[in-house]
Design a protein around this motif. Sequence first.
Motif, short mmCIF file in Angstrom:
data_model
loop_
_atom_site.label_atom_id
_atom_site.label_comp_id
_atom_site.label_asym_id
_atom_site.label_seq_id
_atom_site.Cartn_x
_atom_site.Cartn_y
_atom_site.Cartn_z
N ILE A 67 0.85 -1.19 0.00
CA ILE A 67 0.00 0.00 0.00
C ILE A 67 0.89 1.23 0.00
CG2 ILE A 67 -1.69 1.33 1.33
CD1 ILE A 67 -2.61 -1.35 2.54
N THR A 68 0.74 2.07 -1.01
CA THR A 68 1.46 3.34 -1.10
C THR A 68 0.51 4.39 -1.66
OG1 THR A 68 2.25 2.79 -3.33
CG2 THR A 68 3.71 2.21 -1.50
N PRO A 69 0.82 5.67 -1.51
CA PRO A 69 -0.03 6.70 -2.12
C PRO A 69 -0.14 6.48 -3.63
CG PRO A 69 1.44 7.68 -0.52
CD PRO A 69 1.89 6.25 -0.66
N GLY A 70 -1.35 6.57 -4.15
CA GLY A 70 -1.57 6.35 -5.57
C GLY A 70 -1.97 4.92 -5.89
N THR A 71 -2.07 4.07 -4.87
CA THR A 71 -2.48 2.68 -5.08
C THR A 71 -4.00 2.60 -5.19
OG1 THR A 71 -0.58 1.76 -3.90
CG2 THR A 71 -2.50 0.35 -4.09
N ILE A 72 -4.46 1.78 -6.13
CA ILE A 72 -5.89 1.50 -6.28
C ILE A 72 -6.07 -0.01 -6.22
CG2 ILE A 72 -7.92 1.72 -7.78
CD1 ILE A 72 -6.58 4.20 -9.01
N ILE A 73 -6.99 -0.48 -5.39
CA ILE A 73 -7.22 -1.91 -5.19
C ILE A 73 -8.63 -2.27 -5.64
CG2 ILE A 73 -7.21 -3.80 -3.51
CD1 ILE A 73 -5.46 -1.98 -1.71
N PHE A 74 -8.73 -3.34 -6.42
CA PHE A 74 -10.02 -3.78 -6.96
C PHE A 74 -10.44 -5.08 -6.27
CE2 PHE A 74 -7.63 -1.54 -10.25
CZ PHE A 74 -8.52 -0.54 -10.61
N ILE A 75 -11.62 -5.10 -5.71
CA ILE A 75 -12.09 -6.24 -4.93
C ILE A 75 -13.42 -6.73 -5.50
CG2 ILE A 75 -12.77 -7.03 -2.63
CD1 ILE A 75 -11.01 -4.35 -1.82
N SER A 76 -13.49 -8.03 -5.79
CA SER A 76 -14.71 -8.64 -6.29
C SER A 76 -15.41 -9.40 -5.17
CB SER A 76 -14.38 -9.60 -7.44
OG SER A 76 -13.71 -8.92 -8.49
N PRO A 77 -16.72 -9.64 -5.30
CA PRO A 77 -17.45 -10.33 -4.23
C PRO A 77 -16.82 -11.68 -3.87
CG PRO A 77 -18.97 -9.45 -5.86
CD PRO A 77 -17.59 -9.26 -6.42
N GLY A 78 -16.73 -11.94 -2.56
CA GLY A 78 -16.26 -13.23 -2.08
C GLY A 78 -14.77 -13.37 -1.89
N GLN A 79 -13.99 -12.36 -2.26
CA GLN A 79 -12.54 -12.47 -2.09
C GLN A 79 -12.17 -12.27 -0.62
OE1 GLN A 79 -11.29 -9.64 -5.33
NE2 GLN A 79 -10.06 -11.40 -5.97
N VAL A 80 -11.26 -13.11 -0.13
CA VAL A 80 -10.84 -13.07 1.27
C VAL A 80 -9.67 -12.12 1.41
CG1 VAL A 80 -9.94 -14.43 3.20
CG2 VAL A 80 -11.63 -15.43 1.65
N ARG A 81 -9.72 -11.26 2.42
CA ARG A 81 -8.70 -10.21 2.51
C ARG A 81 -8.30 -9.91 3.95
NH1 ARG A 81 -12.54 -5.22 0.70
NH2 ARG A 81 -13.00 -4.43 2.76
N ARG A 82 -7.21 -9.15 4.06
CA ARG A 82 -6.72 -8.73 5.38
C ARG A 82 -5.83 -7.49 5.20
NH1 ARG A 82 -5.03 -12.13 9.86
NH2 ARG A 82 -4.66 -13.87 8.46
N TRP A 83 -5.98 -6.53 6.11
CA TRP A 83 -5.14 -5.32 6.12
C TRP A 83 -4.02 -5.46 7.15
CZ3 TRP A 83 -6.11 -0.89 3.09
CH2 TRP A 83 -7.35 -0.84 2.45
N GLU A 84 -2.83 -4.98 6.81
CA GLU A 84 -1.73 -4.82 7.78
C GLU A 84 -1.20 -3.40 7.60
OE1 GLU A 84 -0.81 -6.76 10.13
OE2 GLU A 84 -1.90 -8.61 9.61
N ILE A 85 -1.56 -2.51 8.50
CA ILE A 85 -1.26 -1.09 8.33
C ILE A 85 -0.01 -0.70 9.12
CG2 ILE A 85 -2.16 1.26 8.62
CD1 ILE A 85 -3.60 -0.53 6.54
N LYS A 86 0.89 0.02 8.45
CA LYS A 86 2.09 0.55 9.12
C LYS A 86 1.91 2.04 9.44
CE LYS A 86 5.42 -2.68 7.07
NZ LYS A 86 6.60 -2.80 6.19
N GLU A 87 1.50 2.81 8.44
CA GLU A 87 1.24 4.24 8.63
C GLU A 87 -0.22 4.51 8.31
OE1 GLU A 87 3.98 6.85 6.64
OE2 GLU A 87 5.57 5.35 6.73
#
Length: 288
Positions: A67-87
């Motif tokens: 994850i950096t500034p200018g990142t775009i993430i596309f998520i479709s129904p049913g996809q398994v995910r997790r966030w790990e945030i530093k800043e």
Amino acid sequence: MVKAAPIKTYHFLPYKYGAELLLDLGRIETLKNYVLDHTLHQVSFYEIVFIEEGSGTFSLDGKVMSITPGTIIFISPGQVRRWEIKEKIRGYTLFFEKDFLHLFFSDELFLYRFQYFHQYSHATDMTIDARSFGKCLELLQEIEREFRQIQNDSNHLIRSVLYQLLIVLNRYYAQIYNVQRDTYIHADFYKFRSLLEKKFLENQTVESYTKMLNVSSGFLNKVCRQFSGLTAQQMIHHKLISEIKKELHQNKSAKEICYEFGFSDPSNFNRFFKKFTHTTPQQYRKNI
């Protein structure tokens, strides 16, 4: 064996603004309990995340992206995910139900025409330059302004802006990953993508899809290579691996998953999974 906690599913709230509206837009920093959930979870709708500030990683169906500034993430129904945030993360998240567009365009393939949704062979994120990202923000802010004063025809205006945004994003994505951006040539490719999402469990050969589409295997492979860079069989394999990984996050044994996905025996299943991931299903589960 210690059982993993069941994966939480977030559902869309269609009546948040009173009358039914199948799209919503929010600031990431104000939706911490949902957007930045650090546990494994999934959503039942489509979502696009726009990162303005912050850093960390985002895991989607086992694929980890920075994850950096200018990142775009596309998520479709049913996809398994997790966030790990530093800043601390700042930005927008846009989410909508399929019917928000499907009913208007009367095209069941509409969302399959965009390269970034239902994607399992290429990346589900991209980082674009500041100028391009600014254009996306302008469109998001136009939607945001409409949400501040919802009117009877707001859904039409929001739908038109969303359509423009999806097209613009498809152009950026196609350019970055060198895939075709034209969404209305060779409808058979988009039909194949749609069928693959719905029928991958019972149909895992190219021949089964060519019969449904009434085309030759040579033609299907040609359009698949043109629009995805992969053969039809490679697309089927990528879809299978993606779904197997998702199941490995659940409390199912590798043996259960093996027979659910139509493999003849666990050793055949293990060989298939290791061929594409360079690890066994058991090792993959252990590393989650």
